[in-house]
Design a protein around this motif. Structure first.
Motif, PDB file in Angstrom:
ATOM      1  N   LEU A   1      -1.502 -92.881   3.375  1.00  0.00           N
ATOM      2  CA  LEU A   1      -1.482 -91.865   4.618  1.00  0.00           C
ATOM      3  C   LEU A   1       0.030 -91.385   4.265  1.00  0.00           C
ATOM      4  O   LEU A   1       0.255 -90.234   4.854  1.00  0.00           O
ATOM      5  N   LEU A   2       0.772 -91.968   3.728  1.00  0.00           N
ATOM      6  CA  LEU A   2       2.202 -91.741   3.698  1.00  0.00           C
ATOM      7  C   LEU A   2       2.490 -90.678   2.461  1.00  0.00           C
ATOM      8  O   LEU A   2       3.141 -89.463   2.744  1.00  0.00           O
ATOM      9  N   VAL A   3       2.104 -90.663   1.432  1.00  0.00           N
ATOM     10  CA  VAL A   3       2.171 -89.764   0.254  1.00  0.00           C
ATOM     11  C   VAL A   3       1.125 -89.666  -0.363  1.00  0.00           C
ATOM     12  O   VAL A   3      -0.067 -90.411  -0.420  1.00  0.00           O
ATOM     13  N   PRO A   4       0.863 -88.073  -0.711  1.00  0.00           N
ATOM     14  CA  PRO A   4      -0.234 -87.807  -1.648  1.00  0.00           C
ATOM     15  C   PRO A   4      -0.314 -88.145  -2.982  1.00  0.00           C
ATOM     16  O   PRO A   4       0.852 -88.702  -3.419  1.00  0.00           O
ATOM     17  N   THR A   5      -1.084 -88.219  -3.730  1.00  0.00           N
ATOM     18  CA  THR A   5      -1.295 -88.683  -5.117  1.00  0.00           C
ATOM     19  C   THR A   5      -0.641 -87.434  -6.068  1.00  0.00           C
ATOM     20  O   THR A   5      -0.565 -86.047  -5.538  1.00  0.00           O
ATOM     21  N   ARG A   6      -0.135 -87.817  -7.184  1.00  0.00           N
ATOM     22  CA  ARG A   6       0.427 -86.771  -8.180  1.00  0.00           C
ATOM     23  C   ARG A   6      -0.725 -85.725  -8.395  1.00  0.00           C
ATOM     24  O   ARG A   6      -0.350 -84.434  -8.325  1.00  0.00           O
ATOM     25  N   GLN A   7      -1.967 -86.083  -8.760  1.00  0.00           N
ATOM     26  CA  GLN A   7      -2.995 -85.248  -8.969  1.00  0.00           C
ATOM     27  C   GLN A   7      -3.350 -84.287  -8.014  1.00  0.00           C
ATOM     28  O   GLN A   7      -3.371 -83.202  -8.150  1.00  0.00           O
ATOM     29  N   GLU A   8      -3.271 -84.579  -6.546  1.00  0.00           N
ATOM     30  CA  GLU A   8      -3.221 -83.805  -5.228  1.00  0.00           C
ATOM     31  C   GLU A   8      -2.306 -82.688  -5.359  1.00  0.00           C
ATOM     32  O   GLU A   8      -2.404 -81.602  -5.210  1.00  0.00           O
ATOM     33  N   LEU A   9      -1.080 -83.190  -5.622  1.00  0.00           N
ATOM     34  CA  LEU A   9       0.161 -82.308  -5.677  1.00  0.00           C
ATOM     35  C   LEU A   9       0.141 -81.183  -6.737  1.00  0.00           C
ATOM     36  O   LEU A   9       0.431 -80.030  -6.592  1.00  0.00           O
ATOM     37  N   LEU A  10      -0.294 -81.758  -7.865  1.00  0.00           N
ATOM     38  CA  LEU A  10      -0.222 -80.896  -8.788  1.00  0.00           C
ATOM     39  C   LEU A  10      -1.358 -79.961  -8.895  1.00  0.00           C
ATOM     40  O   LEU A  10      -1.270 -78.701  -9.195  1.00  0.00           O
ATOM     41  N   ALA A  11      -2.534 -80.307  -8.452  1.00  0.00           N
ATOM     42  CA  ALA A  11      -3.377 -79.397  -8.187  1.00  0.00           C
ATOM     43  C   ALA A  11      -2.954 -77.982  -7.105  1.00  0.00           C
ATOM     44  O   ALA A  11      -3.315 -76.791  -7.431  1.00  0.00           O
ATOM     45  N   LYS A  12      -2.268 -78.788  -6.125  1.00  0.00           N
ATOM     46  CA  LYS A  12      -1.881 -77.833  -5.217  1.00  0.00           C
ATOM     47  C   LYS A  12      -0.825 -76.925  -5.719  1.00  0.00           C
ATOM     48  O   LYS A  12      -0.677 -75.535  -5.539  1.00  0.00           O
ATOM     49  N   ILE A  13       0.118 -77.227  -6.432  1.00  0.00           N
ATOM     50  CA  ILE A  13       1.242 -76.534  -7.065  1.00  0.00           C
ATOM     51  C   ILE A  13       0.516 -75.552  -7.987  1.00  0.00           C
ATOM     52  O   ILE A  13       0.905 -74.352  -8.079  1.00  0.00           O
ATOM     53  N   SER A  14      -0.346 -75.998  -8.734  1.00  0.00           N
ATOM     54  CA  SER A  14      -1.373 -74.932  -9.540  1.00  0.00           C
ATOM     55  C   SER A  14      -1.665 -73.888  -8.814  1.00  0.00           C
ATOM     56  O   SER A  14      -1.907 -72.654  -9.404  1.00  0.00           O
ATOM     57  N   HIS A  15      -2.490 -74.313  -7.670  1.00  0.00           N
ATOM     58  CA  HIS A  15      -3.026 -73.204  -6.880  1.00  0.00           C
ATOM     59  C   HIS A  15      -2.202 -72.264  -6.445  1.00  0.00           C
ATOM     60  O   HIS A  15      -2.333 -71.144  -6.575  1.00  0.00           O
ATOM     61  N   LEU A  16      -0.902 -72.890  -6.067  1.00  0.00           N
ATOM     62  CA  LEU A  16       0.167 -72.141  -5.475  1.00  0.00           C
ATOM     63  C   LEU A  16       0.666 -71.025  -6.349  1.00  0.00           C
ATOM     64  O   LEU A  16       0.864 -69.721  -6.335  1.00  0.00           O
ATOM     65  N   GLU A  17       0.830 -71.746  -7.647  1.00  0.00           N
ATOM     66  CA  GLU A  17       1.253 -70.889  -8.913  1.00  0.00           C
ATOM     67  C   GLU A  17       0.349 -69.665  -9.186  1.00  0.00           C
ATOM     68  O   GLU A  17       0.944 -68.405  -9.374  1.00  0.00           O
TER      69      GLU A  17
END
Lengths: 83, 422
Positions: free
Chosen positions: B266-282
């Motif tokens: 609950l505290l931190v997302p996974t790297r994969q989730e974050l990377l996917a979000k960043i790619s989407h934002l990019e």
């Protein structure tokens, strides 16, 4: 990467939030062309910073001695490796 | 101090009351710490500062005394509840009254624990400690985490393992506490105090321990611990026990996790989730800029066309103006030419008129000449006529014009005759 305003390393949260804000501004057409290119560049920098930041594998664990003692670093990697 | 110290000859000494009480007190103190289990039969709080209760079993009872602030479980206690009292035996010197001075009283046995849990839960709920409105949002991507759990505990290793699998570069300050036992409550409170007094505190605190019996989880159902969680300036995740265990700290914390691993999730997302979000934002950033540029391009095109249209229009107007002016100038020239021609025509007409007049005059002159010719006096003279003039040249046409003796000149066709009138 340095933050132009404070010259301190941004945190994951601040970088991520700023990136989302920039994307939001683009999505809602809140930026004129004059400002959009620097913003775009900043967005790419943030994305790059975040990706680099996410490459960090280790977590630093500091053991706090009871009785409000100084913190000391005791261990780091062994419990935190990637699968 | 024992009696033999006072009198080596074992003679019974005479003691003042105060000395006696002191002596007994010393003996009792020498017993050290005791844990006494029994049922609360009477419970009283005096002046809000002192707790008095009577502890009993089937055969006996004992007075228990404690400063209220020491007994963190106070509100979960009730008459009839089976408890364990931690403390020391002592004698109140002034009255010689024997009592157990307590520093910790905990419910004993499943029934008492449940009863205490429910009592405190009802009280804290009524006080608003579980109010969802006061729960703070946790930082989305905390990088500095305060971990409060037992050292060498499964909860510790589970949390560290799972969080390490998800994200790196985090700074975890681990404050080891006793998760059960008599020092547990104070060590947990100390941990909260420690983190909250830091100038640069962690962004979130994780209070966790693995599953256990209600007795094992006693500290996490303690009022003082619940209040420490409630008053923490730093948001708290509480993850106590297994899925089915719900400690009071779970209700009070800003977020409840079911297990230590779940707290990490609950505290931190996974790297994969974050990377996917960043790619989407990019990608969004990229396409937004492209769209923006395209918009601007079409805007430029639009204005370009508009401008070209305006220029064309102006050009046309200019050309029209030039044509108009040319026409006007041409018109003026034509007028001038017309006038010229008209003047020339008039001149020629005049010339012609004059010529004709001249011709007519000439003809008249010729006629006159011819007439004059017919009137030539020479020819008349030739026919025998003559002209008589005075010397002065005056032609004489009547005899009365001359007086006798006037010299007359008579012109003949050929020659002249001078004569004198008679």
């Amino acid at each position: 990467m340095t933050n132009s305003k404070t010259d301190t390393k941004p945190t994951l949260n601040t970088a991520f939030t700023e990136l989302e804000q920039i994307v939001g501004q683009f999505e809602h057409d809140e930026i004129d062309l004059e400002h959009s290119l620097p913003k775009f560049k900043r967005g790419l920098e943030l994305a790059k910073f975040l990706k680099t930041r996410l490459n960090e594998l280790e977590n630093e664990i500091k053991l706090v001695k009871a009785q409000f003692g100084d913190e000391k670093i005791t261990s780091s990697l062994e419990d935190n490796e990637l699968e | 101090m024992i009696l033999s110290d006072l009198n080596p000859n074992f003679e019974t000494p005479v003691l003042p009351v105060s000395a006696f009480n002191e002596l007994i007190g010393d003996h009792l103190a020498a017993l050290g710490e005791v844990i006494v289990e029994g049922e609360i039969s009477q419970l009283q709080i005096s002046q809000g500062r002192w707790l008095f209760l009577t502890l009993k079993d089937e055969n006996a009872s004992v007075s228990v005394f404690a400063p209220v602030f020491k007994i963190t479980s106070l509100n979960s206690l009730a008459e009839g509840m089976k408890v364990q009292v931690y403390g020391t035996a002592g004698l109140y010197a002034k009255t010689g009254r024997f009592s157990l001075t307590a520093y910790r009283i905990v419910p004993a046995g499943e029934g008492a624990l449940k009863q205490a849990y429910e009592r405190l839960k009802t009280k804290l709920l009524a006080e608003g400690l579980f109010d969802p409105a006061r729960k703070r949002p946790l930082p989305r991507l905390p990088e500095r985490i305060g971990l409060i759990t037992g050292q060498d505990a499964r909860a510790y290793s589970d949390f560290i393992k799972i969080i390490g699998e998800r994200l790196g570069g985090l700074e975890i300050s681990f404050f080891p506490v006793s998760v059960q036992g008599k020092d547990s409550v104070s060590s947990i409170i100390e941990a909260f105090n420690y983190f909250n007094q830091l100038k640069n505190p962690p962004e979130v605190l994780v209070l966790t321990r693995g599953g256990g019996s209600l007795e094992d989880l006693l500290s996490f159902n303690d009022e003082a611990v619940a209040r420490a969680v409630f008053s923490s300036k730093i948001p708290v995740i509480s993850a106590i026990g297994h899925e089915e265990d719900v400690a009071l700290t779970d209700f009070v914390a800003d977020l409840r996790a079911s297990t230590p691993s779940n707290a990490a999730e609950l505290l931190v997302p996974t790297r994969q989730e974050l990377l996917a979000k960043i790619s989407h934002l990019e990608a969004t950033l990229d396409s937004s800029l492209m769209a923006e540029l395209k918009d601007q391009q079409s805007l430029v095109n639009h204005y370009g066309e508009k401008l070209a249209g305006i220029l064309d229009l102006q050009q046309n107007r200019r050309e029209e103006l030039v044509k108009k002016l040319t026409r006007q100038i041409f018109g003026v020239e034509q007028k001038i030419q017309l006038k010229d021609r008209q003047q020339q025509l008039k001149v020629s007409q005049l010339t012609q008129q004059i010529s004709q007049k001249l011709l007519l005059t000439n003809q008249k002159l010729t006629n006159l000449e011819r007439l004059l010719g017919t009137l030539d006096y020479q020819k008349t003279l030739a026919r025998g006529f003559s002209i008589t003039r005075t010397k002065a040249g005056k032609i004489i046409t009547h005899k009365d014009q001359v007086n006798p003796g006037t010299n007359l000149i008579t012109t003949l066709a050929k020659g002249e005759i001078n004569s004198i009138s008679q």
